[in-house]
Design a protein around this motif. Sequence first.
Motif, mmCIF file in Angstrom:
data_model
loop_
_atom_site.group_PDB
_atom_site.id
_atom_site.type_symbol
_atom_site.label_atom_id
_atom_site.label_comp_id
_atom_site.label_asym_id
_atom_site.label_seq_id
_atom_site.Cartn_x
_atom_site.Cartn_y
_atom_site.Cartn_z
ATOM 1 N N ALA A 265 -2.630 24.544 7.601
ATOM 2 C CA ALA A 265 -2.922 25.474 6.290
ATOM 3 C C ALA A 265 -2.844 25.224 4.745
ATOM 4 C CB ALA A 265 -1.632 26.748 6.252
ATOM 5 N N TRP B 178 5.377 47.269 5.303
ATOM 6 C CA TRP B 178 6.643 48.445 5.840
ATOM 7 C C TRP B 178 7.037 49.726 5.558
ATOM 8 C CZ3 TRP B 178 12.034 45.377 4.813
ATOM 9 C CH2 TRP B 178 12.519 44.402 4.870
ATOM 10 N N VAL C 125 6.526 23.888 11.057
ATOM 11 C CA VAL C 125 6.827 23.758 12.196
ATOM 12 C C VAL C 125 5.837 22.533 12.465
ATOM 13 C CG1 VAL C 125 7.696 25.778 13.070
ATOM 14 C CG2 VAL C 125 5.371 25.834 13.232
ATOM 15 N N GLU D 186 12.346 44.659 15.278
ATOM 16 C CA GLU D 186 11.356 44.790 15.684
ATOM 17 C C GLU D 186 9.821 45.525 16.125
ATOM 18 O OE1 GLU D 186 11.046 41.388 16.822
ATOM 19 O OE2 GLU D 186 12.882 40.479 18.136
ATOM 20 N N GLY E 121 -4.013 41.848 5.341
ATOM 21 C CA GLY E 121 -4.410 40.893 4.790
ATOM 22 C C GLY E 121 -4.585 42.180 3.385
ATOM 23 N N GLU E 122 -4.820 43.022 3.136
ATOM 24 C CA GLU E 122 -5.170 43.462 1.425
ATOM 25 C C GLU E 122 -3.759 44.099 1.379
ATOM 26 O OE1 GLU E 122 -7.951 44.661 0.013
ATOM 27 O OE2 GLU E 122 -9.030 43.588 1.033
ATOM 28 N N LEU E 123 -2.912 44.646 2.047
ATOM 29 C CA LEU E 123 -1.696 45.179 1.768
ATOM 30 C C LEU E 123 -0.497 44.202 1.330
ATOM 31 C CD1 LEU E 123 -3.433 47.892 3.081
ATOM 32 C CD2 LEU E 123 -0.624 48.672 4.075
ATOM 33 N N THR E 124 -0.102 44.570 0.603
ATOM 34 C CA THR E 124 1.425 44.201 0.167
ATOM 35 C C THR E 124 2.341 44.039 1.262
ATOM 36 O OG1 THR E 124 2.979 45.519 -1.219
ATOM 37 C CG2 THR E 124 0.745 44.562 -2.311
ATOM 38 N N TYR E 125 3.706 42.671 1.075
ATOM 39 C CA TYR E 125 4.485 43.087 2.020
ATOM 40 C C TYR E 125 5.076 44.247 1.841
ATOM 41 C CZ TYR E 125 8.768 41.105 4.050
ATOM 42 O OH TYR E 125 9.881 40.680 5.003
ATOM 43 N N HIS F 12 -0.564 37.489 12.811
ATOM 44 C CA HIS F 12 1.076 37.143 11.829
ATOM 45 C C HIS F 12 1.482 35.872 13.076
ATOM 46 C CE1 HIS F 12 1.889 39.298 16.125
ATOM 47 N NE2 HIS F 12 2.883 38.964 16.518
ATOM 48 N N ASP F 13 0.645 35.165 14.034
ATOM 49 C CA ASP F 13 1.154 34.205 14.824
ATOM 50 C C ASP F 13 0.943 33.110 14.200
ATOM 51 O OD1 ASP F 13 2.253 32.612 16.399
ATOM 52 O OD2 ASP F 13 1.081 32.870 18.622
ATOM 53 N N LEU F 14 1.425 33.048 13.031
ATOM 54 C CA LEU F 14 1.043 31.901 12.298
ATOM 55 C C LEU F 14 1.735 30.002 12.256
ATOM 56 C CD1 LEU F 14 0.716 32.855 9.016
ATOM 57 C CD2 LEU F 14 -0.793 33.343 9.706
ATOM 58 N N GLY F 15 2.571 30.518 13.455
ATOM 59 C CA GLY F 15 3.361 28.704 13.303
ATOM 60 C C GLY F 15 2.341 27.418 14.287
ATOM 61 N N GLY F 16 2.253 26.833 13.434
ATOM 62 C CA GLY F 16 1.744 25.246 13.317
ATOM 63 C C GLY F 16 -0.213 25.477 12.783
ATOM 64 N N LEU F 17 -1.221 26.541 12.874
ATOM 65 C CA LEU F 17 -1.786 27.052 12.115
ATOM 66 C C LEU F 17 -1.770 26.276 10.819
ATOM 67 C CD1 LEU F 17 -2.919 30.236 12.464
ATOM 68 C CD2 LEU F 17 -3.849 28.367 14.008
ATOM 69 N N GLY G 259 -7.710 42.560 -2.754
ATOM 70 C CA GLY G 259 -7.131 42.002 -1.152
ATOM 71 C C GLY G 259 -5.085 42.615 -2.124
ATOM 72 N N ALA H 184 2.652 28.394 8.278
ATOM 73 C CA ALA H 184 1.795 27.864 9.518
ATOM 74 C C ALA H 184 2.033 26.372 9.647
ATOM 75 C CB ALA H 184 1.057 28.446 9.012
ATOM 76 N N ARG I 151 8.026 44.557 13.480
ATOM 77 C CA ARG I 151 7.085 43.832 12.589
ATOM 78 C C ARG I 151 6.524 44.223 13.767
ATOM 79 N NH1 ARG I 151 8.806 39.449 16.657
ATOM 80 N NH2 ARG I 151 7.243 40.124 17.042
#
Lengths: 111, 226
Positions: free
Chosen positions: A20, A76, B159, A53, A68-72, A13-18, B23, B156, A56
């Motif tokens: 893409a 949940w 930021v 929290e 990756g496989e399941l929808t949003y 889940h930790d995508l910030g800054g990667l 997927g 992603a 999540r």
Amino acid sequence: MATKRDMVVRPAHDLGGLPAGPVVPSDHEMTPFEKSCHALLNVLAEHKLVNTEEKRRGVEDLGAQIIGELTYYERWAVSASRVLIEKGVITSEELGARMNEIRARLTEAAA
Amino acid sequence: MTTTHDPAHGTVDHGDHTHGGTGGADPHAPIENTAGEPDYFDVLQQAIRELLVEKGLISADEVRAMVETLDAHRPALGSALVARAWTDPAFKERLLADGTAAIEEFGIDNYDGTKLIVLEQTPEVHNLVVCTLCSCYPRPVLGLPPDWYKSRPYRARAVREPRALLKEFGTEVPDGVTIRVHDSNANMRYLVLPMRPAGTEDMSEPELAALVTRDTMIGVTTPRLP
């Protein structure tokens, strides 16, 4: 391909800054399932049964492949079920039994 | 990968399957397929609801009412809020000082109990809102987030390279303008207060509200005259 180190340091889940690709300006009207699921989770949060929290964290615990496989909203629903079982609010036995009942009910109604 | 419409009778699946095997990311996938096998996840959420209702922990009415709440909260609420702030300086001041209190004063039900922080766009600072970890969003004022807000590229890159990202939304932020990116969390949500465009002095509040799109309140675009 993520290295083993990346997998540990950067959970799914930790995508910030990667890096893409471009943002695709996408959206869709919610399906009845999505709406029910969203409403249910909001009510669970109101009653402090599963807060945002916890939800999540429950999603994160599914791991990269399932995420990756399941929808949003599929994520949940699964997250809520696991958190509720973990906290002892419901048991996996009663959940499984109830799911079988509902499935039988729906299948009968459709027939 | 071709989609199979095989009803897969005879195999009682315990939830390890994914639909279509492609997927899964298709949000338009039918809930109850025509083959008659109920969708695993829909059954799961129904089962959770029924069990908790039986245990007296939640009520079915609450869930129904929440569906109506979700339907009622649309970006139009945020647009009206911004138009009010543009025309009423004292309200704007209160909105910037305490977003949560001001939206409640304006009559918006802050139904998820989160804290709202309102960020003012100025000639010097352009604010942009993201939730890098998931999808936190000011739902009481804007409704549910668009799919792209929850997407990997947006989360992603916002930021890391906001200026390039904004360009993809058609928003050119001059080099002299600071871009401030706000990462939302479960308890703290952000709403952007866009700048009122020049040439709108004679417009009524509803006319102004029509200029304020959802995206201007996330900070990916700026209001334009029609």
